[in-house]
Design an enzyme around this catalytic site. Structure first.
Site, PDB file in Angstrom:
ATOM      1  N   HIS A 418       0.810  -1.217   0.000  1.00  7.31           N
ATOM      2  CA  HIS A 418       0.000   0.000   0.000  1.00  7.31           C
ATOM      3  C   HIS A 418       0.847   1.272   0.000  1.00  7.31           C
ATOM      4  O   HIS A 418       0.301   2.378  -0.118  1.00  7.31           O
ATOM      5  CB  HIS A 418      -0.949   0.008   1.203  1.00  7.31           C
ATOM      6  N   ASP A 422      -2.638   1.675  -4.767  1.00  5.16           N
ATOM      7  CA  ASP A 422      -3.921   1.962  -4.127  1.00  5.16           C
ATOM      8  C   ASP A 422      -5.016   1.127  -4.787  1.00  5.16           C
ATOM      9  O   ASP A 422      -4.816   0.510  -5.837  1.00  5.16           O
ATOM     10  CB  ASP A 422      -4.244   3.448  -4.236  1.00  5.16           C
TER      11      ASP A 422
END
Length: 448
Positions: A418, A422
């Site tokens: 992350h 995304d």
């Protein structure tokens, strides 16, 4: 006669150390130049250390299980000609000195000595302790004060195994903590000061108690390969904030197409055309359209890789190998299938070369091969994502006309870093993979 040093070689572009898994020679053995001396494991590959000279093994400096940095001496060889003095080690280069840290409590003209009768190895002599890049990196990432760590390596050298053991125990010495006192120092302090006048010390976190075997338990020694796997998985989980997504794909047309050609293909090409080859092809095509998925976190920047090199996970009975299909987006389904077959055979027979394990930019794992239908993979560091291809199973599905039909369905499970990726780009990427796979059929797909 002359004494020559054999040093830990560079076994990969990003490899900084290796573990001696097994010595193939003993002191007194005669070896020729290029003969294998030892089997070495890294986090990327298992390889052999060749001899750089013809001569007689003088000393095995490292023991089996020792982890040494690239350039450290593993053994010495007595060769013909010259004098009998060992080759003097080169002085540290400027970049090595940058990794040196002063030893705790050492004076400029004094080295650290081990306690008399202590079972711990003495610290390296001199006013500074030298640490390998891997040790420095782990110490910085976990805020470990290396001046308070006892090393188990040669001459008290701190190894990666020492740092990993500290991390796993949770008993991590931080900067500013008081160094551990020796038993002699504790005894002297107790004699000099009454216990009542001694201020209470802050509670220290006790190290985790070792797990004890019970009668009937089987103890399995940890091999160098398993230790490397554990270290790489731990590094990935510690560094990368993992997130997960899953998409469901109808591959009925693909299953029918593959089943219709597999017999003739095997006769013509000599190997099976698997579903996995079609999945790798579809994923590599989608990576070309969504290049952000083919990226890596590099601290102060994200590196978007130009080449699409697909790492594939191949498991044996006690090890996991991750060979790489280079430029997968430029290969046909047949070309990808052939490489999958060849790399898997090499991995299971222990014949994978270092070059075949390097350069991966994205990993595709065939978890469906052993019946899994949903899983959350650990990202192959330093890549940003991994896709788990699950089992193809027949399920009743509601079609566009409202009818219910038996369809061949598969789950694609994506683990993502992350820091780099995304949900939006990952969802778009998986949607494109789904579209490509659902449109693979006899009418519009060629394996050549």
């Amino acid at each position: 006669m002359a004494i020559e040093n054999i040093k830990m070689p560079q076994l990969g572009e990003s490899v900084t150390e290796g573990t001696i898994e097994k010595w193939l020679v003993a002191p007194g053995d005669h070896v020729n130049k290029y003969d294998a001396l030892a089997e070495v494991n890294t986090d990327k590959v298992t390889a052999e250390v060749p001899s750089s000279f013809t001569g007689t093994i003088k000393e095995l400096v490292a023991s089996e299980g020792d982890t040494l940095s690239v350039g450290e001496i593993v053994c010495t060889i007595e060769t013909e000609g010259g004098n009998s003095e060992p080759v003097e080690e080169a002085k540290p280069a400027a970049d090595e000195k940058a990794n040196e840290m002063p030893a705790a409590g050492a004076k400029p003209t004094e080295g650290l000595k081990g306690e008399k009768g202590s079972s711990q190895p003495a610290k390296a002599s001199g006013s500074k302790a030298r640490y390998s890049p891997a040790v420095m990196r782990l110490a910085q990432e976990n805020d470990i004060d290396l001046t308070q760590v006892e090393g188990s390596g040669n001459e008290g050298r701190i190894t990666r195994k020492d740092i990993m053991a500290l991390i796993e125990s949770g008993n991590i010495p931080k900067a500013g903590d008081a160094p551990a006192a020796s038993s002699q120092q504790i005894e002297e302090t107790t004699q000099e000061q009454p216990a009542a006048s001694t201020p209470s010390a802050p509670a220290q976190k006790a190290p985790s108690a070792p797990i004890q075997s019970a009668p009937g338990d089987v103890e399995i020694p940890v091999t160098g390969v398993r230790r490397a796997i554990a270290a790489n998985m731990l590094k990935s989980k510690h560094e990368a904030p993992h997130a997960w997504m899953m998409i469901e794909v109808d591959v009925t047309n693909l299953v029918q197409y593959r089943d219709s050609i597999k017999g003739d293909f095997k006769k013509k090409e000599g190997f099976n055309i698997t579903y996995f080859a079609f999945f790798v092809k579809a994923i590599s095509q989608a990576l070309k359209e969504f290049p952000m998925m083919n990226s890596m976190w590099a601290g102060d920047k994200i590196i978007q890789k130009k080449d699409i090199n697909i790492s594939i996970a191949v498991a044996s009975d006690n090890a996991l190998f991750v060979p790489v299909i280079k430029d997968a987006d430029e290969k046909s389904v047949k070309g990808i299938g052939k490489e999958i077959n060849e790399l898997a055979l090499k991995a299971r027979s222990g014949k994978l070369g270092s070059a075949e394990m390097q350069g991966g930019t994205f990993t595709v794992n065939n978890t469906g091969s052993f019946g899994s239908v949903q899983s959350m993979g650990i990202i192959n560091h330093p890549q940003a994502a991994i896709v788990q291809v699950e089992s193809i199973v027949k399920r009743p599905m509601i079609m566009d006309n409202g009818m219910i039909a038996a369809r061949d369905m598969v789950n694609l499970c994506l683990s993502l870093d992350h820091r780099v990726l995304d949900g939006l780009v990952c969802g778009q990427f998986l949607g494109r993979v789904k579209e490509i796979l659902e449109n693979m059929s006899k009418e519009n797909t060629s394996v050549y």
